[in-house]
Design an enzyme around this catalytic site. Structure first.
Site, PDB file in Angstrom:
ATOM      1  N   ASP A 196       0.846  -1.195   0.000  1.00 45.33           N
ATOM      2  CA  ASP A 196       0.000   0.000   0.000  1.00 45.33           C
ATOM      3  C   ASP A 196       0.881   1.245   0.000  1.00 45.33           C
ATOM      4  O   ASP A 196       0.896   2.038   0.935  1.00 45.33           O
ATOM      5  CB  ASP A 196      -0.935  -0.002   1.210  1.00 45.33           C
ATOM      6  CG  ASP A 196      -1.921   1.160   1.167  1.00 45.33           C
ATOM      7  OD1 ASP A 196      -2.179   1.670   0.065  1.00 45.33           O
ATOM      8  OD2 ASP A 196      -2.414   1.559   2.239  1.00 45.33           O
ATOM      9  N   ASP A 220       1.206   0.508  -5.343  1.00 39.92           N
ATOM     10  CA  ASP A 220      -0.234   0.652  -5.526  1.00 39.92           C
ATOM     11  C   ASP A 220      -0.493   1.679  -6.619  1.00 39.92           C
ATOM     12  O   ASP A 220      -0.546   1.355  -7.792  1.00 39.92           O
ATOM     13  CB  ASP A 220      -0.871   1.041  -4.196  1.00 39.92           C
ATOM     14  CG  ASP A 220      -2.387   1.056  -4.252  1.00 39.92           C
ATOM     15  OD1 ASP A 220      -2.946   0.482  -5.206  1.00 39.92           O
ATOM     16  OD2 ASP A 220      -3.013   1.637  -3.358  1.00 39.92           O
ATOM     17  N   ASP A 224      -1.682   9.529  -6.466  1.00 39.08           N
ATOM     18  CA  ASP A 224      -3.042   9.549  -5.936  1.00 39.08           C
ATOM     19  C   ASP A 224      -3.327  10.919  -5.331  1.00 39.08           C
ATOM     20  O   ASP A 224      -2.533  11.435  -4.531  1.00 39.08           O
ATOM     21  CB  ASP A 224      -3.233   8.478  -4.862  1.00 39.08           C
ATOM     22  CG  ASP A 224      -3.442   7.088  -5.456  1.00 39.08           C
ATOM     23  OD1 ASP A 224      -3.576   6.980  -6.691  1.00 39.08           O
ATOM     24  OD2 ASP A 224      -3.451   6.109  -4.684  1.00 39.08           O
ATOM     25  N   ARG A 271      -7.056   3.529 -14.255  1.00 40.64           N
ATOM     26  CA  ARG A 271      -6.903   4.804 -13.533  1.00 40.64           C
ATOM     27  C   ARG A 271      -5.956   5.749 -14.267  1.00 40.64           C
ATOM     28  O   ARG A 271      -4.921   6.154 -13.745  1.00 40.64           O
ATOM     29  CB  ARG A 271      -6.413   4.587 -12.100  1.00 40.64           C
ATOM     30  CG  ARG A 271      -7.330   3.726 -11.260  1.00 40.64           C
ATOM     31  CD  ARG A 271      -6.837   3.637  -9.824  1.00 40.64           C
ATOM     32  NE  ARG A 271      -7.632   2.698  -9.044  1.00 40.64           N
ATOM     33  CZ  ARG A 271      -7.380   2.347  -7.791  1.00 40.64           C
ATOM     34  NH1 ARG A 271      -6.341   2.877  -7.168  1.00 40.64           N
ATOM     35  NH2 ARG A 271      -8.145   1.481  -7.165  1.00 40.64           N
TER      36      ARG A 271
END
Length: 520
Positions: A196, A220, A224, A271
């Protein structure tokens, strides 16, 4: 019906004069986000550049120090001395927009411990990262405080095995850095507890500019933007060889303002970006090439303007998710894609009412980003004629797909030798990898297994879109669970390349199709 054509979407476009850089733009952004929002964390006021500091002059001096090229496009300098997009919008606390550590000291770091110490300091700083910094423990993230500029030095700077975390901070600039190799072997989905970690994670933060960085083979997410972050711009970055590239959201509030411009996405899965509950999102002059799941998605309550960008060899290039999502797109170029037709819900907003920009012509996007996206040294990637994939870390890459991505950027054919193991990942051989060979190291197909578990309507375990590809001594396996999910067609291999050679390749749990998905 499925979308396959090569064409440009150019709905009628209205333009308005671009305003000068004044505080009135901040008021217009505030008006555009008039809906009340509860439960947000208030940030401590940023320490704007010291009185007498000219942020543009400071930016130019820093660019000179790192040897940034002086190239210019219609949108302005490729290496801008000041922030662009929403990160440039002034506020009462930040009358010059995002300035990072301008006006503070400049320090140089050569190891991750020093970077962590200076990044957390309670003062404006410009931090020059020199050389390769191994982040320890592996997969950890370095916290960055407000009023920081973190930039790779002229000779290059990279973080290996970890990333940067911005939590409830503001006024941060991150430039000219490489974030690489925090990928955990055999965890392509990024689901394990020790995986993570992101390249850059921005949580509940304001006025952040992420510019001219390279992201490759991370744990990950690569970048983000989460939990009500605002005034964020990501520009001129290179994202490649990854599953979950750029996610935005992780909130029920609709307050985030985001600009993505001149970013390159290549050999990626999903994404790109996934943009959820963004109040105003402006995407222009981006290039997505080689996308195996989906490209750009407007999710939840997002309102997006997407313009003058290139989508090629991408499944579901530009889509909606949710009844409230809005997306207006214009002057984009679509070629060689498949899946859903590019979405359009009608006009949304004009970014030129909020900040200054001029979109480069869409025909110029590919050559511009080929030359300038990423760090100063991003184009120096060198690959031998043979590379090794090994999950124990003894090879050049930990995943087959990462090796294929590097091979597709090589100027000559490459042989990828895959060590024993089970590789759970989606394997896509994109145009540009002509003449590629992928072979198992032992000569026994049972020793090297590439596996995934989706029906053919999603994707095959392996897809070949390049010509002259050889697969040898491998097992391609599809483990879709029909009992749990219902009977569906499955494919171990979708082969749309000319002259593909299969030599001692076992197909398990699904067959081989020679249909080109771009023709469906």
């Amino acid at each position: 019906m499925p979308f396959t054509a090569d064409h440009r979407h150019s709905p009628h476009r209205t333009t308005s004069p671009r305003p000068h850089r004044t505080g009135s733009r901040a008021r217009r952004v505030t008006a555009a986000l008039a809906a009340p929002v509860l439960g947000l964390t208030l940030l401590a006021p940023a320490a704007q550049a010291s009185p007498g500091t000219d942020p543009e002059a400071a930016g130019r001096a820093l660019l000179h120090r790192i040897g940034a090229p002086p190239a210019t496009t219609a949108d302005g300098p490729v290496w801008s001395p000041t922030a662009t997009g929403f990160a440039s919008v002034p506020t009462d606390e930040l009358p010059d927009g995002t300035t990072g550590g301008a006006g503070g000291r400049t320090v140089t770091v050569r190891d991750a411990a020093d970077l962590a110490a200076f990044a957390a300091a309670d003062e404006p700083l410009t931090i020059l990262v020199q050389g390769t910094l191994d982040v320890e423990p592996f997969g950890s993230m370095i916290d960055v405080a407000s009023d920081k500029t973190i930039v790779g030095a002229a000779t290059g700077g990279e973080l290996v095995g970890g990333g940067l975390r911005l939590l409830e901070v503001e006024n941060v600039i991150i430039r000219n850095l490489t974030f690489r190799d925090s990928y955990v072997a055999a965890d392509w989905d990024g689901k394990s507890a020790d995986n993570d970690n992101d390249g850059i994670r921005i949580d509940t933060s304001d006025h952040v500019w992420v510019d001219h960085n390279e992201f490759a083979r991370l744990g990950d997410g690569q970048l983000d933007v989460r939990k009500d972050s605002t005034a964020v711009t990501a520009s001129w970055n290179s994202f490649h060889d990854h599953n979950k590239t750029l996610g935005v959201g992780w909130t029920d509030n609709v307050v985030t303002t985001l600009t993505l411009h001149h970013n390159r996405f290549s050999n990626v899965h999903q994404r790109n970006g996934s943009i959820d509950n963004v109040a105003l999102g402006h995407l222009y002059n981006n290039w997505l090439s080689g996308v195996s799941s989906y490209g750009t998605t407007s999710r939840g309550g997002s309102t997006l303007l997407v313009e003058s960008s290139v989508y090629e060899n991408a499944r579901n290039p530009l889509i909606l998710s949710g009844d409230a999502a809005r997306l207006h797109q214009r002057d984009n170029l679509f070629r060689g894609n498949w899946g859903e037709e590019p979405a359009e819900t009608g006009p949304t907003f004009e970014a030129s009412d909020l900040y200054e920009y001029t979109a480069d012509d869409v025909e110029d996007v590919v050559p511009l980003l080929t030359r300038y996206a990423g760090t100063r040294s991003s184009r120096d990637e060198r690959l031998g004629r043979q590379v090794m994939v090994a999950q124990d870390g003894t090879g050049d890459f930990l995943s087959v797909q990462a090796a294929v991505g590097a091979a597709s950027r090589s100027l000559r054919p490459v042989e990828i030798v895959v060590g024993p193991g089970t590789y759970r990942e989606v394997l896509s051989v994109w145009p540009g990898a002509e003449g590629l060979t992928i072979r198992g190291a032992t000569g026994d197909p049972a020793d090297v297994v590439v596996t995934y578990d989706k029906p053919a309507s999603d994707w095959a375990t392996a897809t070949v879109l390049a010509d002259g590809v050889t697969l040898r001594d491998l097992t391609l396996e599809n483990t879709y669970d029909a009992e749990a999910n219902g009977p569906r067609e499955t494919l171990a291999l979708r082969d749309a390349g000319d002259g593909t050679v299969l030599d001692d390749v076992a197909l398990v749990g699904g067959g081989r199709s020679t249909d080109d998905p771009r023709d469906s």
